[in-house]
Write an enzyme that holds these catalytic residues in place. Structure first.
Site, short mmCIF file in Angstrom:
data_model
loop_
_atom_site.label_atom_id
_atom_site.label_comp_id
_atom_site.label_asym_id
_atom_site.label_seq_id
_atom_site.Cartn_x
_atom_site.Cartn_y
_atom_site.Cartn_z
N MET A 97 0.80 -1.22 0.00
CA MET A 97 0.00 0.00 0.00
C MET A 97 0.84 1.28 0.00
SD MET A 97 -2.75 -1.58 -0.26
CE MET A 97 -4.15 -0.50 -0.03
N HIS A 144 -4.64 -4.72 -8.89
CA HIS A 144 -5.48 -3.61 -8.45
C HIS A 144 -6.94 -4.08 -8.38
CE1 HIS A 144 -6.76 0.44 -7.73
NE2 HIS A 144 -7.74 0.23 -8.59
C1 GRF Z 1 -6.15 -6.80 -2.85
O1 GRF Z 1 -7.52 -6.52 -3.03
C2 GRF Z 1 -5.32 -6.13 -3.91
O2 GRF Z 1 -5.98 -6.00 -5.14
C3 GRF Z 1 -5.08 -4.76 -3.32
O3 GRF Z 1 -4.92 -4.99 -1.94
C4 GRF Z 1 -5.60 -6.18 -1.55
C5 GRF Z 1 -4.58 -7.05 -0.89
O4 GRF Z 1 -5.11 -8.20 -0.32
N1 GRF Z 1 -3.96 -4.11 -3.95
P1 GRF Z 1 -4.15 -9.35 0.22
O5 GRF Z 1 -3.16 -8.70 1.19
O6 GRF Z 1 -3.46 -9.97 -0.95
O7 GRF Z 1 -5.06 -10.29 0.92
#
Ligand code: GRF
Length: 261
Positions: A135, A157
């Site tokens: 993030m 994404h």
């Molecule tokens: C996912 O929805 C991805 O698309 C976004 O952040 C979320 C991460 O989920 N960038 P995780 O940590 O892989 O469970």
């Protein structure tokens, strides 16, 4: 035996996409193996997932770095090759009207964190870097040091780009009243979720859905499409090319796109 690519991953949270990638590497659905998992967040649950599979992990504590730079700016030591004008001219995640002082603080704090992260990554050579729920915005400083030859930073994404860039793709899709949601795998560039698209998957949104059910449905598709796109990279089937086209006003424009060969 097929040659395997070495995959590094950056995460911030739960790591369900990371898990899907690890699970696809182990039986050979991806011709690859994980070389490291890094996180900006020491509490990311995904780090434990990696450790369970014997994958080396590290944390670059972005929040602590940003705090210490803001508290003691006089102590900041920037990398020797830091050039703020070059970074400003390359980046496209801030609009030209954005407060320049805020942009400077953003760039300085990110580059200090990124330089640290690059140093930690040096121990683990990799062919592809996957962002799996990472993030943090990566600046051109970091991107240029990884993409020395070909684009090799992938992201997933939670929306059908170019709609709903940013951190809350499923929320944005749901609140807009979209009847279709989706997810997108793309290479990253210097903008916010603007890089060339590798793969997309869509799903219907029903009247009785909530943002949670939309997210659940989307995540399941993410776990399928991310490993598939990584396997295309491993097979050398992703070609990044410039596509020229004519605008309505007759002017020529160009966009970088991915062709699957
Ligand atoms: C996912 O929805 C991805 O698309 C976004 O952040 C979320 C991460 O989920 N960038 P995780 O940590 O892989 O469970």
């Amino acid at each position: 035996m097929k040659k395997k690519i070495r995959i590094g991953a950056l995460i911030s949270g739960g790591g369900t996409n990371l898990q899907a990638i690890i699970d696809a590497c182990e039986p050979g659905k991806i011709d690859g193996e994980m070389s490291f998992v890094g996180s900006d967040n020491p509490d990311a649950k995904g780090l434990q997932r990696a450790e369970k599979h014997g994958i080396p992990t590290f944390t670059t504590d972005y929040a602590a770095i940003i705090r210490s730079v803001k508290q003691s700016p006089e102590k900041v030591v920037l990398p020797q090759d830091f050039n703020i004008d070059e970074l400003f001219s390359k980046q496209s995640f801030f609009s030209p009207h954005f407060d320049i002082e805020k942009m400077k603080v953003f760039m300085v704090t990110r580059v200090i964190a990124e330089a640290k992260m690059l140093e930690q990554m040096r121990a683990y050579p990799f062919d592809l870097l996957v962002l799996a729920g990472f993030m943090r915005t990566l600046s051109p400083y970091f991107i240029d040091k990884v993409n020395t030859d070909i684009p090799r930073i992938m992201n997933i994404h939670p929306a059908l780009l170019p709609a709903f860039p940013g951190t809350d793709g499923y929320g944005g899709t749901f609140r807009y009243g979209c009847k279709v949601g989706g997810c997108t795998v793309h290479f990253i560039d210097y903008g916010e979720d603007t890089g060339p698209i590798i793969g997309q998957r869509a799903f219907p949104i029903y009247e009785n859905d909530t943002v949670e059910t939309v997210r659940e449905r989307g995540l399941k598709l993410e776990w399928e499409i991310y490993p598939e796109c990584i396997q295309l990279f491993a097979q050398g089937r992703l070609k990044v090319v410039k596509m020229s086209y004519l605008l309505e006003n007759g002017k020529k424009a160009e966009r970088t796109v991915v062709k699957i060969v």
